[in-house]
Design a protein around this motif. Structure first.
Motif, PDB file in Angstrom:
ATOM      1  N   THR A 114      27.095 -36.533  27.368  1.00  0.00           N
ATOM      2  CA  THR A 114      25.749 -37.093  27.203  1.00  0.00           C
ATOM      3  C   THR A 114      25.298 -37.883  28.431  1.00  0.00           C
ATOM      4  O   THR A 114      24.135 -38.303  28.492  1.00  0.00           O
ATOM      5  CB  THR A 114      25.707 -38.023  25.985  1.00  0.00           C
ATOM      6  OG1 THR A 114      26.694 -39.061  26.131  1.00  0.00           O
ATOM      7  CG2 THR A 114      25.977 -37.247  24.707  1.00  0.00           C
ATOM      8  N   LEU A 164      26.848 -44.445  24.336  1.00  0.00           N
ATOM      9  CA  LEU A 164      26.910 -43.556  23.180  1.00  0.00           C
ATOM     10  C   LEU A 164      28.345 -43.335  22.746  1.00  0.00           C
ATOM     11  O   LEU A 164      29.235 -43.190  23.584  1.00  0.00           O
ATOM     12  CB  LEU A 164      26.280 -42.201  23.507  1.00  0.00           C
ATOM     13  CG  LEU A 164      24.754 -42.132  23.572  1.00  0.00           C
ATOM     14  CD1 LEU A 164      24.323 -40.737  23.996  1.00  0.00           C
ATOM     15  CD2 LEU A 164      24.138 -42.498  22.241  1.00  0.00           C
ATOM     16  N   MET A 191      26.500 -42.039  16.164  1.00  0.00           N
ATOM     17  CA  MET A 191      25.633 -40.951  15.725  1.00  0.00           C
ATOM     18  C   MET A 191      25.688 -40.709  14.220  1.00  0.00           C
ATOM     19  O   MET A 191      25.107 -39.751  13.723  1.00  0.00           O
ATOM     20  CB  MET A 191      26.015 -39.655  16.455  1.00  0.00           C
ATOM     21  CG  MET A 191      26.005 -39.784  17.975  1.00  0.00           C
ATOM     22  SD  MET A 191      24.459 -40.396  18.660  1.00  0.00           S
ATOM     23  CE  MET A 191      23.434 -38.954  18.495  1.00  0.00           C
ATOM     24  N   GLY A 192      26.370 -41.575  13.466  1.00  0.00           N
ATOM     25  CA  GLY A 192      26.278 -41.530  12.016  1.00  0.00           C
ATOM     26  C   GLY A 192      27.496 -41.013  11.277  1.00  0.00           C
ATOM     27  O   GLY A 192      27.463 -40.888  10.047  1.00  0.00           O
ATOM     28  N   ALA A 196      28.429 -33.251  11.901  1.00  0.00           N
ATOM     29  CA  ALA A 196      28.353 -33.426  13.352  1.00  0.00           C
ATOM     30  C   ALA A 196      27.866 -32.159  14.041  1.00  0.00           C
ATOM     31  O   ALA A 196      27.037 -32.215  14.951  1.00  0.00           O
ATOM     32  CB  ALA A 196      29.721 -33.844  13.896  1.00  0.00           C
ATOM     33  N   LEU A 255      24.169 -31.792  13.459  1.00  0.00           N
ATOM     34  CA  LEU A 255      23.425 -32.798  14.215  1.00  0.00           C
ATOM     35  C   LEU A 255      23.407 -32.475  15.695  1.00  0.00           C
ATOM     36  O   LEU A 255      22.359 -32.555  16.349  1.00  0.00           O
ATOM     37  CB  LEU A 255      24.059 -34.184  13.983  1.00  0.00           C
ATOM     38  CG  LEU A 255      23.379 -35.370  14.670  1.00  0.00           C
ATOM     39  CD1 LEU A 255      21.957 -35.537  14.142  1.00  0.00           C
ATOM     40  CD2 LEU A 255      24.186 -36.636  14.450  1.00  0.00           C
ATOM     41  N   TYR A 256      24.558 -32.090  16.246  1.00  0.00           N
ATOM     42  CA  TYR A 256      24.622 -31.755  17.662  1.00  0.00           C
ATOM     43  C   TYR A 256      23.744 -30.549  17.980  1.00  0.00           C
ATOM     44  O   TYR A 256      23.112 -30.491  19.037  1.00  0.00           O
ATOM     45  CB  TYR A 256      26.063 -31.471  18.084  1.00  0.00           C
ATOM     46  CG  TYR A 256      26.989 -32.652  17.991  1.00  0.00           C
ATOM     47  CD1 TYR A 256      26.500 -33.956  17.979  1.00  0.00           C
ATOM     48  CD2 TYR A 256      28.370 -32.469  17.898  1.00  0.00           C
ATOM     49  CE1 TYR A 256      27.348 -35.028  17.894  1.00  0.00           C
ATOM     50  CE2 TYR A 256      29.226 -33.546  17.819  1.00  0.00           C
ATOM     51  CZ  TYR A 256      28.702 -34.824  17.806  1.00  0.00           C
ATOM     52  OH  TYR A 256      29.548 -35.897  17.734  1.00  0.00           O
ATOM     53  N   LEU A 280      20.230 -31.923  18.150  1.00  0.00           N
ATOM     54  CA  LEU A 280      19.977 -32.852  19.250  1.00  0.00           C
ATOM     55  C   LEU A 280      20.059 -32.186  20.604  1.00  0.00           C
ATOM     56  O   LEU A 280      19.225 -32.404  21.476  1.00  0.00           O
ATOM     57  CB  LEU A 280      20.964 -34.023  19.186  1.00  0.00           C
ATOM     58  CG  LEU A 280      20.812 -34.974  18.007  1.00  0.00           C
ATOM     59  CD1 LEU A 280      21.853 -36.076  18.097  1.00  0.00           C
ATOM     60  CD2 LEU A 280      19.423 -35.579  17.966  1.00  0.00           C
ATOM     61  N   LEU A 294      17.752 -39.381  21.627  1.00  0.00           N
ATOM     62  CA  LEU A 294      18.914 -38.855  20.907  1.00  0.00           C
ATOM     63  C   LEU A 294      19.677 -39.974  20.214  1.00  0.00           C
ATOM     64  O   LEU A 294      20.117 -39.838  19.068  1.00  0.00           O
ATOM     65  CB  LEU A 294      19.831 -38.113  21.882  1.00  0.00           C
ATOM     66  CG  LEU A 294      19.192 -36.992  22.699  1.00  0.00           C
ATOM     67  CD1 LEU A 294      20.243 -36.307  23.566  1.00  0.00           C
ATOM     68  CD2 LEU A 294      18.502 -35.984  21.799  1.00  0.00           C
ATOM     69  N   LEU A 295      19.831 -41.099  20.910  1.00  0.00           N
ATOM     70  CA  LEU A 295      20.505 -42.245  20.313  1.00  0.00           C
ATOM     71  C   LEU A 295      19.729 -42.771  19.112  1.00  0.00           C
ATOM     72  O   LEU A 295      20.310 -43.083  18.061  1.00  0.00           O
ATOM     73  CB  LEU A 295      20.672 -43.348  21.363  1.00  0.00           C
ATOM     74  CG  LEU A 295      21.260 -44.673  20.872  1.00  0.00           C
ATOM     75  CD1 LEU A 295      22.668 -44.465  20.345  1.00  0.00           C
ATOM     76  CD2 LEU A 295      21.255 -45.698  21.993  1.00  0.00           C
ATOM     77  N   GLY A 339      20.197 -40.547  16.074  1.00  0.00           N
ATOM     78  CA  GLY A 339      21.504 -40.768  15.463  1.00  0.00           C
ATOM     79  C   GLY A 339      21.562 -42.056  14.672  1.00  0.00           C
ATOM     80  O   GLY A 339      22.099 -42.090  13.554  1.00  0.00           O
ATOM     81  N   GLY A 374      22.077 -42.436  10.671  1.00  0.00           N
ATOM     82  CA  GLY A 374      23.142 -43.291  10.174  1.00  0.00           C
ATOM     83  C   GLY A 374      22.616 -44.367   9.237  1.00  0.00           C
ATOM     84  O   GLY A 374      23.225 -44.665   8.199  1.00  0.00           O
TER      85      GLY A 374
END
Length: 317
Positions: free
Chosen positions: A62, A67, A72-73, A114, A117-118, A121, A132-133, A136, A140
């Protein structure tokens, strides 16, 4: 001081922490106490190495040092899964009593989350990294809100049992799960170590890495999966430690001051051993279990995270 010397010093400190935790106060009860302490040390070592490794490679991908996969949750999802199990099935359910079932459900849920989500993102084009942060953190927080809602409705007796899942704990680690987690973590690290040199090139940025012949998209996808597996396994084993990876990764960057991931990852792993094993020794011997190690780490890590945010803000202004 050369990096090799720094590494040796860290290794010596880690060995001292391990020796103190294993042997101090045994009073002859080697057959009973020593094996149990050894399992706890192994669990702390696996957790520390997994979090350190995954955080360093995640930050490399990233290109941002504030990060972590946990931000990211993933930790929030872990607590949601546990709360869901306790709310709908109860503390006497086989999903709670059988640690293996609980472990596999938690790991699979976090890895699938994950990956989804990835995918969202990192297909988002060239949006700012803070976007992006923010996504996440929002996810979360949303998952945490659902968890809190279910915890309010849950039976008080069930909630008392659920509280043990809210914080990372090394006191009641299941020995069978430690060996299972060790297999997953060791195989994952061995797989990822083959791309350690490509990670050095990835730190130069996407365009430079592609120009130097690195299959950027393939490496990024494989490292994201690897990071998710390591974080999911460590969290399912001992519980959530939100800011621990942020601390050890950034301390490793500052202490070694090198671009080589082989040095940074090993250094961060050794710092993890010192922090977890030494910290647990302090909690047990000095604080006499008045607090938990995860509470101290999350408190210090939260302060450090705010410091890094302010530092990044001043650097970009």
């Amino acid at each position: 001081m050369r990096n090799r010397t720094k590494m040796i010093l860290l290794l010596v400190v880690a060995i001292i922490c391990i020796a103190l935790y294993l042997f101090q106060g045994l009073n002859g009860s080697f057959d009973y106490a020593l094996p149990r302490r050894a399992i706890k040390v192994l669990a702390m070592a696996l957790t520390g190495v997994a979090i350190a490794y995954s955080t360093v490679i995640f930050q490399t991908i990233t290109h941002n040092r504030i990060l972590t996969p946990s931000v990211m949750g993933l930790d929030s999802l872990y607590m949601l899964v546990q709360t869901f199990i306790y709310y709908f099935f109860g503390s006497m359910s086989i999903l709670v009593i059988n640690k293996n079932y609980n472990f596999f459900i938690s790991v699979i849920a976090m890895i699938v989350f994950a990956l989804l989500l990835y995918r969202f993102l990192f297909n988002a084009g060239k949006r700012p990294i803070y976007f992006l942060l923010l996504v996440g953190i929002i996810i979360g927080t949303f998952l945490g809100s659902i968890t809190t809602f279910l915890q309010v409705l849950i039976d008080p007796n069930e909630f008392t049992s659920l509280q043990n899942k809210m914080f990372a704990s090394f006191n009641n680690v299941n020995g069978d799960l430690v060996w299972l987690a060790m297999i997953i973590i060791v195989l994952s690290i061995l797989y990822g170590w083959r791309s350690i040199r490509e990670l050095d090139v990835l730190s130069l940025g996407r365009d430079n890495a592609i120009n130097l012949g690195v299959n950027y998209d393939k490496i990024v996808k494989s490292m994201l999966v690897l990071s998710a597996v390591l974080i999911a396994t460590s969290t399912a084993l001992v519980g959530p430690i939100t800011f621990f990876g942020l601390i050890v990764a950034n301390l490793s960057y500052q202490f070694f001051n090198t671009y080589k991931h082989s040095v940074l990852i090993i250094g961060a792993s050794l710092m993890s051993l010192v922090a977890l094993i030494g910290g647990q020794w302090i909690v047990e011997r000095i604080f006499t279990f008045d607090t938990t190690l995860s509470v101290i780490i999350n408190f210090l890590g939260g302060i450090y995270f705010i410091y890094l945010l302010l530092k990044e803000s001043r650097a970009t202004s």
